[in-house]
Design an enzyme around this catalytic site. Structure first.
Site, PDB file in Angstrom:
ATOM      1  N   TRP A 163      70.678   6.633  29.946  1.00 49.87           N
ATOM      2  CA  TRP A 163      69.959   7.868  29.606  1.00 49.87           C
ATOM      3  C   TRP A 163      70.968   9.134  29.711  1.00 49.87           C
ATOM      4  O   TRP A 163      70.785  10.078  28.902  1.00 49.87           O
ATOM      5  CB  TRP A 163      68.910   7.856  30.541  1.00 49.87           C
ATOM      6  CG  TRP A 163      68.117   9.187  30.441  1.00 49.87           C
ATOM      7  CD1 TRP A 163      67.111   9.443  29.610  1.00 49.87           C
ATOM      8  CD2 TRP A 163      68.433  10.488  31.117  1.00 49.87           C
ATOM      9  NE1 TRP A 163      66.479  10.748  29.739  1.00 49.87           N
ATOM     10  CE2 TRP A 163      67.452  11.428  30.702  1.00 49.87           C
ATOM     11  CE3 TRP A 163      69.394  10.981  31.956  1.00 49.87           C
ATOM     12  CZ2 TRP A 163      67.342  12.572  31.061  1.00 49.87           C
ATOM     13  CZ3 TRP A 163      69.111  12.116  32.652  1.00 49.87           C
ATOM     14  CH2 TRP A 163      68.182  12.922  32.110  1.00 49.87           C
ATOM     15  N   HIS A 164      71.836   8.805  30.480  1.00 51.52           N
ATOM     16  CA  HIS A 164      72.683  10.020  30.612  1.00 51.52           C
ATOM     17  C   HIS A 164      73.847  10.353  29.462  1.00 51.52           C
ATOM     18  O   HIS A 164      74.392  11.400  29.391  1.00 51.52           O
ATOM     19  CB  HIS A 164      73.775   9.819  32.284  1.00 51.52           C
ATOM     20  CG  HIS A 164      72.807  10.343  33.041  1.00 51.52           C
ATOM     21  ND1 HIS A 164      72.066   9.466  33.852  1.00 51.52           N
ATOM     22  CD2 HIS A 164      72.750  11.604  33.929  1.00 51.52           C
ATOM     23  CE1 HIS A 164      71.271  10.158  34.833  1.00 51.52           C
ATOM     24  NE2 HIS A 164      71.770  11.405  34.980  1.00 51.52           N
ATOM     25  N   GLY A 165      74.119   9.120  28.965  1.00 52.35           N
ATOM     26  CA  GLY A 165      75.003   9.265  27.989  1.00 52.35           C
ATOM     27  C   GLY A 165      75.149   8.099  27.320  1.00 52.35           C
ATOM     28  O   GLY A 165      75.010   6.882  27.778  1.00 52.35           O
ATOM     29  N   PHE A 196      73.406  15.642  28.516  1.00 52.27           N
ATOM     30  CA  PHE A 196      72.602  14.578  28.701  1.00 52.27           C
ATOM     31  C   PHE A 196      71.296  14.838  27.864  1.00 52.27           C
ATOM     32  O   PHE A 196      70.460  14.187  27.869  1.00 52.27           O
ATOM     33  CB  PHE A 196      72.292  14.071  30.025  1.00 52.27           C
ATOM     34  CG  PHE A 196      73.627  14.250  30.820  1.00 52.27           C
ATOM     35  CD1 PHE A 196      74.830  13.337  30.344  1.00 52.27           C
ATOM     36  CD2 PHE A 196      73.915  14.875  31.925  1.00 52.27           C
ATOM     37  CE1 PHE A 196      75.808  13.168  31.088  1.00 52.27           C
ATOM     38  CE2 PHE A 196      74.961  14.821  32.917  1.00 52.27           C
ATOM     39  CZ  PHE A 196      76.087  13.877  32.293  1.00 52.27           C
TER      40      PHE A 196
END
Lengths: 368, 509
Positions: free
Chosen positions: B322-324, B509
């Site tokens: 989800w962050h990257g 993000f």
């Protein structure tokens, strides 16, 4: 209602103090135009001494623009003699940032001249004015400030040191300017004197031995990069040729694969600005450093300048001579003032005769 | 538009506040919320009009879909909604990563696509998926378009959270705060906004100057010495905390100024006594989302220990992705999954309390995991790990050696490489700020604790259950604190108008 009183007091005090501080900043910023601290004087009058020296040189000429890496890295007198055209050193202070350096350079450049921008690594990524730039603008950059947008002017006022006024002194301007000029040759180079090149103590030499590669960050959208791009566009539109050279610095193998340097080269290529030599051409061994990674000693300056002459010779042979023979550009024509960010007329285009150019040419191979 | 910009502080915010509260005071409450929705979209459009249009289209389609699901109870529509949202996110965020994976696996040469990631897409996609799911399971009520629009787009949270939940937001947009509490909420909000600005502008941006060059140096294949590697990684750890928690404070404070309470997002995470504790204190709204919509649906801890560990790992891997879009984020998630598993196993099978040592170990584990989170690739990560573990030898600052020599000691005698910085004064100024930041993060009460008497977040009591109810440092509104806040705001404004660059890390993000 009484329950809300502390909150009301908090909000009133906050807004009041903040508004007073902002208002105070605006007022003191405006009131301090033309006022200098000792630090400002060194910055402003050092730059003015250089501008007078360069303005006194005949056109077409080569003008090297940058921070102290140019001041203590290139001997334009030696370079001009070798290339057969006048050359000037407009190396001032990297902390000023490219925008104001280039604005000042435009005051002394004329049609047919060639500006060689030699910015230190670290002058390609900032988005805001530095404290030095704001201080310089307050001390001697009223024209510069007026050329900025209202938003930028507000940014300068709010970014200014609120306590600067405490250090403002009544500085004997002429005397200080004379002192600054004494440190320079007629080309604006640093004279090879012990004053300019004071010996370094052991601790500093020990530190310098442990230097690491400089930060080579590059941001195409930054204020720094935009200022360079705007300068190039303006210079080209006014018949001023622009070249870019790499800054003299300590040699590190890591630079050979540094993406920052590739980005900088790509940036100048995109602007249509030829690059002078390679980054490695401007890199020197430790023994050539004077007191920082960007400052060279006498031997370093000679070495660096010799290499630069070799790099420039083909460019001077073709581009610059072409420039001089271009029929619609007469060497020495002034840059139309209306195109210089809307600034007023420059006093540097007409220097007082004999003021800046009558000093003896220094022999770069001797330390005075 | 950044919260720490002149245009936001001097133009957007005052205009939005005056418009909203002016309309409320004039008795046209409904219109005030419509204006708030409009200014939120303008706030987003300031960055990109095209992506603002995309955002509006996404919110409008989800609203229409939610109404249809509420009316029909259709599972097909719900699945369609989830897939459509994930497809949108996947296109913008993961397309190039997928191309990269395919190229690496098959040796093909598919070119990367020129895709710009819309700011906040991960945030607004996830909260809308959660809403659709809750509408389907009848956990969410149908709502007015304006309330839904504000739930998704209210400008304080839309770019980087906190990740709000419809249950806690929609009712607040239906029933506005009474005007009698306006001064209290605005004062509390301004105080939080200033705390957030100080954290971001005066601390995070300064500390970033220590972190960024180290990661950049490692990314170019240059070796980084032991001392510099630790300084850079620690600096990044505190940059990220002060940057993101500062942003959250600003968001919570701004929302309060409009009479809206957000959930807490940080609760002194670097004071955590375990990794489990850390995830209750770091990016709390993301943890809650992952727990409620991934971990628990996967089975949580209901099927035994092994499944719990598997579910934890899966949840953290998804959290990493989800962050990257990159292996480094997935590895970061995997490391935290592993840490959580070890923590659970330790609690269950060993059970020995380590006291303060546990906090130290937790912090070091978190710092260790930040390396891949920040590094651009695995080579950079491994290079920095090697330097931090001393594989390339030990090093210390030259200045420390100078001090030790007064006591007859020399680090050189112990084969410690002595290093120095090119710009020493700036470096040590930034290092002093880092040390101060560490002191604040480890020992000082956090912003929510400072303002706890005025309940700045939803469920303040629950969030702060284990912190002291009274403290000398608690905020007391009045003239003195107002003067201090005014000066702090001025320092922030001065800092944002000169010197260091600034960006919010969580925008990526």
């Amino acid at each position: 209602m009484a329950r809300n009183r502390p909150f009301r007091h908090f909000l009133v005090a906050l807004v009041g103090v903040f508004a007073l501080a902002v208002l105070g900043s605006l007022v003191t910023f405006r009131a301090q135009f033309g006022m200098m601290t000792w630090k400002t004087a060194a910055r402003c009058l050092g730059a003015e001494a250089k501008m007078q020296a360069i303005a006194a040189l005949p056109s077409p000429k080569l003008v090297f623009i940058g921070g102290s890496a140019v001041h203590m890295g290139i001997n334009t007198e030696m370079l001009g003699a070798a290339l057969g055209m006048p050359a000037g050193n407009f190396g001032t202070l990297a902390a000023l940032g490219p925008k104001i350096m280039l604005f000042n350079a435009l005051q002394v450049l004329k049609r047919g001249d060639t500006a060689v921008v030699v910015f230190e690594y670290g002058l390609y990524w900032r988005n805001r004015p530095t404290e030095a730039e704001i201080d310089f603008a307050m001390g001697c950059g009223e024209t510069y400030v007026r050329s900025l947008s209202l938003i930028e002017q507000l940014q300068f006022a709010l970014g200014a040191d609120p306590l600067r006024f405490l250090f403002v002194r009544n500085i004997p301007r002429d005397e200080e300017l004379r002192r600054q000029k004494q440190r320079l040759t007629s080309n604006g180079d640093a004279r090879f004197t012990l004053f300019n090149f004071s010996p370094q103590d052991e601790a500093q030499i020990e530190r310098m031995r442990r230097y690491r590669p400089a930060n080579t960050s590059f941001d195409r959208g930054s204020r720094d990069a935009r200022a360079i791009a705007e300068f190039v566009e303006l210079a080209h539109a006014n018949g001023i040729n622009v070249l870019a050279a790499w800054p003299n610095t300590l040699r590190f193998a890591e630079y050979d694969s540094d993406p920052g340097l590739r980005a900088i080269a790509g940036f100048y290529r995109e602007l249509g600005v030829p690059m002078v030599g390679t980054p490695q051409d401007a890199m020197l061994a430790f023994e050539y450093l004077h007191d920082t990674q960007f400052h060279l000693n006498k031997a370093g300056i000679i070495q660096r300048t010799t290499t630069l002459i070799g790099n420039l010779r083909p460019l001077v042979g073709e581009d610059l001579r072409d420039m001089r023979s271009t029929p619609d550009i007469q060497a020495g024509d002034k840059v139309p003032i209306s195109l210089m960010n809307g600034s007023g007329a420059s006093r540097y285009h007409e220097p007082e005769p004999g003021k800046a150019s009558d000093r003896a040419v220094q022999n770069p191979t001797h330390l005075e | 538009m950044l919260f720490n910009s002149n245009e936001f502080l001097f133009l957007f915010l005052p205009v939005a506040l005056v418009a909203f509260h002016g309309l409320r005071a004039a008795g046209v409450r409904e219109f005030a919320f419509i204006v708030l929705l409009a200014v939120s979209i303008v706030f987003y459009a300031y960055w990109s009009i095209v992506y603002a249009a995309l955002f509006v289209a996404s919110a409008a389609s989800n609203y229409v879909l939610a109404r249809a699901i509420a009316r029909t109870g259709s599972r097909v529509l719900t699945v369609f909604g989830i897939v459509a949202n994930l497809a949108l996110l996947g296109y913008f965020k993961y397309t190039n990563f997928l191309i990269d994976v395919i190229n690496q696996a098959s040796g093909s040469q598919i070119g990367a696509m020129d895709i710009v990631l819309p700011i906040g897409i991960s945030f607004y996609t996830f909260i809308q998926i959660a809403f659709l799911v809750d509408v389907y399971v009848r956990a969410a009520k149908e709502s007015r378009a304006v309330s839904y629009g504000l739930f998704v787009s209210f400008f304080p949270h839309m770019l980087a959270g906190p990740i709000v939940h419809h249950k806690e937001m929609m009712p607040q947009f239906e029933a506005a705060m009474p005007l009698s509490r306006l001064q209290r909420m605005v004062a509390t909000g301004v105080c939080l906004l200033i705390i957030g600005l100080v954290k971001k502008v005066l601390i995070a941006d300064r500390v970033a100057l220590l972190a960024s060059p180290v990661f950049a140096q490692a990314a170019t294949g240059q070796s980084v010495d032991f001392f510099t590697a630790w300084t850079g990684v620690l600096a990044y750890s505190f940059q990220l905390y002060f940057d993101f928690s500062g942003y959250s404070d600003m968001a919570i404070g701004l929302a309060l100024m409009f009479g809206i309470r957000f959930p807490a997002n940080f609760n002194s995470p670097y004071q955590s006594a375990s990794i489990i504790d850390f995830w209750r204190r770091w990016h709390m709204t993301l943890s809650r989302l992952l727990r409620d919509y991934i971990y628990i649906p996967l089975g949580g801890n209901r099927k035994g220990e092994a499944w719990r560990n598997f579910n934890l790992m899966a949840t953290m891997l998804i959290g990493g992705a989800w962050h990257g879009a990159g292996w480094t984020f997935i590895i970061w998630g995997g490391l935290h999954g592993l840490f959580l598993t070890v923590n659970h196993v330790w609690n269950q099978w060993v059970g020995i309390r380590l006291g303060r040592l546990a906090a130290v170990i937790t912090f070091l584990a978190v710092v260790f995991a930040w390396v891949p989170f920040r590094a651009i690739d695995m080579d950079t990560t491994l290079s920095l790990y090697g330097s931090m573990l001393g594989f390339a030898g030990l090093s210390a600052p030259l200045e420390l050696d100078v001090v030790l020599r007064y006591f007859g000691l020399s680090l050189a005698d112990y084969s410690v490489e002595l290093v120095t910085q090119n710009e020493r004064r700036e470096y040590y100024t930034n290092l002093a700020v880092l040390v101060l930041a560490m002191g604040v993060a480890f020992f000082a009460p956090n912003s929510i604790q400072l303002l706890r008497r005025y309940a700045p977040v939803l469920g303040s009591r629950r969030v702060l259950a284990d912190s002291p109810a009274r403290s000398r440092l608690h905020w007391r509104p009045g003239l003195v604190s107002g003067v201090l806040a005014g000066l702090a705001l001025f320092l922030v404004v001065r800092a944002i108008n000169s010197a260091a660059p600034s960006e919010f890390l969580y925008f990526q993000f």
